[in-house]
Design a protein around this motif. Structure first.
Motif, mmCIF file in Angstrom:
data_model
loop_
_atom_site.group_PDB
_atom_site.id
_atom_site.type_symbol
_atom_site.label_atom_id
_atom_site.label_comp_id
_atom_site.label_asym_id
_atom_site.label_seq_id
_atom_site.Cartn_x
_atom_site.Cartn_y
_atom_site.Cartn_z
ATOM 1 N N ARG A 516 -6.968 4.878 2.252
ATOM 2 C CA ARG A 516 -7.653 3.596 2.331
ATOM 3 C C ARG A 516 -6.971 2.723 3.382
ATOM 4 O O ARG A 516 -5.748 2.758 3.515
ATOM 5 C CB ARG A 516 -7.634 2.886 0.968
ATOM 6 C CG ARG A 516 -8.505 1.632 0.898
ATOM 7 C CD ARG A 516 -8.301 0.870 -0.396
ATOM 8 N NE ARG A 516 -8.596 1.630 -1.597
ATOM 9 C CZ ARG A 516 -8.576 1.098 -2.825
ATOM 10 N NH1 ARG A 516 -8.287 -0.202 -2.978
ATOM 11 N NH2 ARG A 516 -8.828 1.837 -3.884
ATOM 12 N N GLN A 517 -7.762 1.971 4.096
ATOM 13 C CA GLN A 517 -7.233 1.039 5.107
ATOM 14 C C GLN A 517 -6.317 1.772 6.100
ATOM 15 O O GLN A 517 -5.242 1.288 6.450
ATOM 16 C CB GLN A 517 -6.484 -0.111 4.424
ATOM 17 C CG GLN A 517 -7.367 -0.939 3.498
ATOM 18 C CD GLN A 517 -6.588 -1.846 2.579
ATOM 19 O OE1 GLN A 517 -5.384 -1.688 2.393
ATOM 20 N NE2 GLN A 517 -7.287 -2.800 1.982
ATOM 21 N N LYS A 518 -6.787 2.974 6.497
ATOM 22 C CA LYS A 518 -6.072 3.812 7.456
ATOM 23 C C LYS A 518 -4.675 4.198 6.973
ATOM 24 O O LYS A 518 -3.771 4.449 7.770
ATOM 25 C CB LYS A 518 -5.971 3.113 8.817
ATOM 26 C CG LYS A 518 -7.326 2.842 9.464
ATOM 27 C CD LYS A 518 -7.166 2.211 10.842
ATOM 28 C CE LYS A 518 -8.538 1.986 11.482
ATOM 29 N NZ LYS A 518 -8.424 1.401 12.831
ATOM 30 N N GLN A 519 -4.520 4.280 5.681
ATOM 31 C CA GLN A 519 -3.223 4.610 5.094
ATOM 32 C C GLN A 519 -3.371 5.760 4.116
ATOM 33 O O GLN A 519 -4.149 5.701 3.159
ATOM 34 C CB GLN A 519 -2.637 3.391 4.380
ATOM 35 C CG GLN A 519 -1.257 3.643 3.783
ATOM 36 C CD GLN A 519 -0.741 2.421 3.047
ATOM 37 O OE1 GLN A 519 -1.124 2.145 1.918
ATOM 38 N NE2 GLN A 519 0.135 1.670 3.705
ATOM 39 N N GLY A 520 -2.619 6.851 4.363
ATOM 40 C CA GLY A 520 -2.589 7.961 3.429
ATOM 41 C C GLY A 520 -1.721 7.660 2.228
ATOM 42 O O GLY A 520 -0.893 6.743 2.245
ATOM 43 N N LYS A 521 -1.916 8.415 1.162
ATOM 44 C CA LYS A 521 -1.176 8.249 -0.097
ATOM 45 C C LYS A 521 -1.258 6.801 -0.601
ATOM 46 O O LYS A 521 -0.269 6.246 -1.092
ATOM 47 C CB LYS A 521 0.286 8.688 0.059
ATOM 48 C CG LYS A 521 0.471 10.183 0.197
ATOM 49 C CD LYS A 521 1.913 10.623 0.070
ATOM 50 C CE LYS A 521 2.804 10.061 1.147
ATOM 51 N NZ LYS A 521 4.116 10.713 1.220
ATOM 52 N N TRP A 522 -2.446 6.202 -0.467
ATOM 53 C CA TRP A 522 -2.586 4.779 -0.764
ATOM 54 C C TRP A 522 -2.127 4.435 -2.174
ATOM 55 O O TRP A 522 -1.313 3.523 -2.378
ATOM 56 C CB TRP A 522 -4.052 4.348 -0.564
ATOM 57 C CG TRP A 522 -4.245 2.876 -0.749
ATOM 58 C CD1 TRP A 522 -4.112 1.893 0.187
ATOM 59 C CD2 TRP A 522 -4.601 2.218 -1.972
ATOM 60 N NE1 TRP A 522 -4.351 0.655 -0.370
ATOM 61 C CE2 TRP A 522 -4.663 0.823 -1.700
ATOM 62 C CE3 TRP A 522 -4.873 2.653 -3.271
ATOM 63 C CZ2 TRP A 522 -4.979 -0.121 -2.683
ATOM 64 C CZ3 TRP A 522 -5.188 1.713 -4.240
ATOM 65 C CH2 TRP A 522 -5.241 0.346 -3.951
ATOM 66 N N LEU A 523 -2.634 5.150 -3.173
ATOM 67 C CA LEU A 523 -2.291 4.830 -4.560
ATOM 68 C C LEU A 523 -0.813 5.086 -4.835
ATOM 69 O O LEU A 523 -0.136 4.268 -5.475
ATOM 70 C CB LEU A 523 -3.160 5.654 -5.512
ATOM 71 C CG LEU A 523 -2.983 5.347 -7.001
ATOM 72 C CD1 LEU A 523 -3.497 3.957 -7.325
ATOM 73 C CD2 LEU A 523 -3.707 6.386 -7.854
ATOM 74 N N LEU A 524 -0.304 6.212 -4.353
ATOM 75 C CA LEU A 524 1.100 6.531 -4.580
ATOM 76 C C LEU A 524 2.001 5.477 -3.946
ATOM 77 O O LEU A 524 3.025 5.079 -4.531
ATOM 78 C CB LEU A 524 1.406 7.919 -4.007
ATOM 79 C CG LEU A 524 2.848 8.423 -4.198
ATOM 80 C CD1 LEU A 524 3.192 8.535 -5.669
ATOM 81 C CD2 LEU A 524 3.034 9.768 -3.506
ATOM 82 N N LYS A 525 1.640 5.005 -2.774
ATOM 83 C CA LYS A 525 2.461 3.985 -2.111
ATOM 84 C C LYS A 525 2.414 2.659 -2.862
ATOM 85 O O LYS A 525 3.416 1.921 -2.882
ATOM 86 C CB LYS A 525 2.004 3.810 -0.666
ATOM 87 C CG LYS A 525 2.383 4.978 0.228
ATOM 88 C CD LYS A 525 1.950 4.775 1.672
ATOM 89 C CE LYS A 525 2.397 5.932 2.555
ATOM 90 N NZ LYS A 525 1.988 5.758 3.960
ATOM 91 N N LYS A 526 1.290 2.336 -3.473
ATOM 92 C CA LYS A 526 1.222 1.127 -4.280
ATOM 93 C C LYS A 526 2.185 1.206 -5.466
ATOM 94 O O LYS A 526 2.826 0.215 -5.834
ATOM 95 C CB LYS A 526 -0.207 0.904 -4.778
ATOM 96 C CG LYS A 526 -1.176 0.431 -3.696
ATOM 97 C CD LYS A 526 -0.744 -0.914 -3.119
ATOM 98 C CE LYS A 526 -1.692 -1.407 -2.054
ATOM 99 N NZ LYS A 526 -1.216 -2.672 -1.430
ATOM 100 N N VAL A 527 2.297 2.374 -6.067
ATOM 101 C CA VAL A 527 3.266 2.566 -7.138
ATOM 102 C C VAL A 527 4.688 2.486 -6.579
ATOM 103 O O VAL A 527 5.568 1.845 -7.157
ATOM 104 C CB VAL A 527 3.033 3.920 -7.840
ATOM 105 C CG1 VAL A 527 4.168 4.218 -8.820
ATOM 106 C CG2 VAL A 527 1.691 3.932 -8.553
ATOM 107 N N ALA A 528 4.904 3.117 -5.430
ATOM 108 C CA ALA A 528 6.253 3.148 -4.840
ATOM 109 C C ALA A 528 6.745 1.756 -4.475
ATOM 110 O O ALA A 528 7.955 1.487 -4.540
ATOM 111 C CB ALA A 528 6.248 4.050 -3.606
ATOM 112 N N GLU A 529 5.836 0.858 -4.091
ATOM 113 C CA GLU A 529 6.247 -0.496 -3.714
ATOM 114 C C GLU A 529 6.973 -1.222 -4.843
ATOM 115 O O GLU A 529 7.740 -2.153 -4.603
ATOM 116 C CB GLU A 529 5.024 -1.310 -3.289
ATOM 117 C CG GLU A 529 4.497 -0.949 -1.909
ATOM 118 C CD GLU A 529 3.246 -1.731 -1.549
ATOM 119 O OE1 GLU A 529 2.813 -2.588 -2.374
ATOM 120 O OE2 GLU A 529 2.693 -1.506 -0.455
#
Length: 622
Positions: A516-529
């Protein structure tokens, strides 16, 4: 966890030669299990086991392990992390346990429920050899994504099996013949190491293999495949909010990391500067307060050490930097190839061995890593590129193309639906024709794409399909090399992202939660944040890089070498190939790596001798 070996006799009883061969196989696998070893045999089967003691360190947990009745026998490599819940279920059904090990739970489950029912219940990584004397049948099995390896060879009246090819090659009368076709496929950048051997006559069990060996012969099947378990209705009908998916994913990862921290010995984490290993390291600290981390720190070229330090400091985890300079690289390169049983085509292979050796020297037997997240959650640029291939069918692109033209193009492109597809001609893919020699992976692409037919638009379908295909291609290379190079140093590498529930969750996520929004692993990165520094989460993905300077000059080993003879290259072409290897680092690693493999296995040279040859070639090139 261990190394396993065995000999199955089709007709004649087990003899002294078979028992001696099992001993030879165990010796060839000593690096996989230096803590203990034992063997067992009956009239038609001989088993051997090398133990790396991690869960239940007592002698009672040694293998081969027999049921109390003596009718079930097991040797097993790996860990089944849900063994405690399985043990509770088995106890409720009347089974009794003598040890605190996962091995006994696996044995009792197999013997009580049968392999068909028990093995799909195992959540972990494993390669299993289980003998059921009641049915006079031997079962060989491998975990669903092939984290742990097993090789098999049918030699006349015997079937030999072991954790690595080199153990089978150690048996009396087994010829060490290199398969030229396999060399060709590897030089063509194929993902083959996990399921195919470079040695003629040796076969490797595929992921999720469940083989039954009996008087009726060898029955080969698989107990799990993504095409069989994929429920497209879950993807299409997904209505969960971002917050709901984030909470679910965070809970699954945390639970999996907790399971992967179960051990009666010390653990560490491989912490790069990326999202996946950083998240695993941070969460592991909750379960193992003494957690420490390791990162490779090349002395030339790009290093992830500073990014890893940012994550480690944030998590209050000590970080050990493992230096790798040119000399260390050349020292370890032949040893890396010996353990990989292949060409060692990427510089990261050597660095992983250096990291594992340092872990073991510091007293750690278990290393957690973040592998599998990119395949499951959409972290690779070629997955994004697969989505873009289907733009002509998206709005408003389809307005400018005729329906008939799009239909004809669709029929062509569905057979090559992903950016990695062979039939899609791109200049970057220098080996498309050669890759077509390996149809099993290439035709799987179209089957996956067709299976996802309800998913729209077509770009989403291609993106998700490419992620699924990577589980059987790119991920197989990663898992193969990580197991072999960690176990080369007697270190067990664990992959928390490849837990059964996480796999199921990931393969059923819609594209919008992966990209999403030209970003891979979108959901995983939201958790990682929520757990690691945002700077590391938002950083551009970089593959592991080592300076080309590390290997410059080694290409001269191709002159008059074994690879030239194996490939039947004319003398006039060798100079051109040497020049290619000099100019292009990936080609140099692949070609020189294959030359080293052949010198080790066809030429009888030792890793030490080849290290000296590499140093000499580099010195001469200066």
């Amino acid at each position: 966890m261990c190394g396993i070996a065995g000999v199955w006799r089709k007709r004649d009883p087990i003899g002294g030669g078979d028992i001696a061969d099992v001993a030879r196989m165990m010796q060839a696998l000593v690096h996989r299990g230096p803590d203990d070893h034992a063997s067992w045999n009956d009239r038609r089967l001989a088993l051997g086991h090398r133990r790396l003691s991690i869960i239940d360190l007592s002698a009672q947990a040694r293998e081969p392990m027999l049921t109390a009745c003596g009718q079930g026998v097991l040797v097993y490599n790996g860990e089944v992390y849900n063994y405690r819940s399985l043990r509770d279920t088995l106890r409720a059904e009347g089974r009794r346990f003598r040890t605190a090990s996962d091995t006994e739970v696996v044995l009792e489950a197999l013997h009580h429920w049968g392999p068909d029912q028990a093995i799909p219940m195992f959540d972990g990584m494993f390669a299993i050899a289980y003998f059921d004397a009641r049915a006079d049948a031997l079962w060989l099995a491998r975990d669903r994504l092939g984290i742990k390896p097993m090789s098999v060879a049918e030699m006349g009246e015997r079937i030999l099996f072991a954790s690595e090819d080199k153990a089978i090659l150690a048996c009396d009368g087994v010829e060490r013949t290199i398969d030229a076709r396999e060399i060709t496929l590897r030089l063509a950048w194929q993902s083959r190491d996990s399921c195919s051997s470079l040695f003629q006559g040796i076969e490797r069990l595929p992921p999720a293999a469940l083989w039954k060996i009996s008087d009726a012969g060898v029955e080969k099947r698989c107990f799990w495949h993504v095409l069989d378990v994929l429920d497209t209705a879950r993807i299409v009908g997904d209505t969960a909010t971002d917050a709901e998916h984030m909470a679910r994913l965070e809970a699954l990862i945390e639970d999996s990391v907790g399971l992967h921290c179960i051990a009666d010995t010390s653990l560490a984490a491989a912490c790069s500067g990326g999202v996946d290993s950083g998240l695993v390291t941070t969460l592991a600290k909750r379960f193992r307060p003494e957690m420490t981390a390791y990162v490779v720190d090349p002395r030339i070229g790009h290093s992830e050490a500073d990014d890893a330090q940012r994550t480690a400091s944030h998590a209050h985890v000590p970080l050990n930097r493992v230096p790798v300079d040119k000399d260390r690289f050349l020292d370890l390169w032949p040893k890396t190839i010996w353990h990989l049983e292949s060409d060692g085509w990427h510089a990261s292979h050597v660095c992983l061995l250096a990291l594992a050796e340092q872990c073991r020297a510091d007293g750690f037997k278990v290393l957690l890593t973040g592998e599998g997240a990119d395949e499951l959650f959409g972290g690779y640029d070629w997955q994004e590129a697969s989505l873009k291939l289907w733009r002509p069918w998206s709005w408003p692109g389809r307005l400018f193309r005729s329906r008939n033209k799009l239909a004809r193009r669709f029929e062509r492109q569905r057979h090559a639906p992903f950016r990695t597809a062979i039939g899609f001609a791109h200049g970057w893919d220098r080996n498309a024709v050669l890759r077509a020699l390996s149809p099993e992976l290439n035709f799987l692409q179209a089957r996956i794409f067709d299976r996802l037919e309800p998913v729209t638009p077509l770009g989403d379908r291609a993106f998700l399909g490419c992620c699924l295909h990577d589980m059987y291609s790119h991920l197989q290379d990663l898992l193969n090399r990580h197991d072999r190079l960690s176990m080369a140093a007697s270190v067990e590498l664990r992959v928390p992202f490849l837990e059964n529930r996480l796999i199921d969750f990931a393969i059923h996520l819609p594209r919008r939660h992966k990209y999403r929004q030209k970003q891979g692993k979108w959901l995983l990165k939201k958790v990682a944040e929520k757990h690691i520094p945002v700077q590391n989460v938002k950083a551009r993905k970089n593959g592991f890089q080592v300076s080309a300077n590390f290997t410059t000059g080694t290409e001269t080993l191709l002159n008059g070498g074994f690879l030239r003879d194996a490939m039947k290259w004319p003398a006039s072409s060798v100079a051109d190939l040497v020049d290619l290897a000099r100019r292009d680092q990936p080609s140099r690693l692949r070609l020189v790596g294959m030359e080293l493999f052949l010198r080790l296995h066809a030429g009888g040279q030792s890793a030490g001798q080849l290290s000296e040859a590499l140093h000499a070639a580099v010195a001469e090139a200066r």
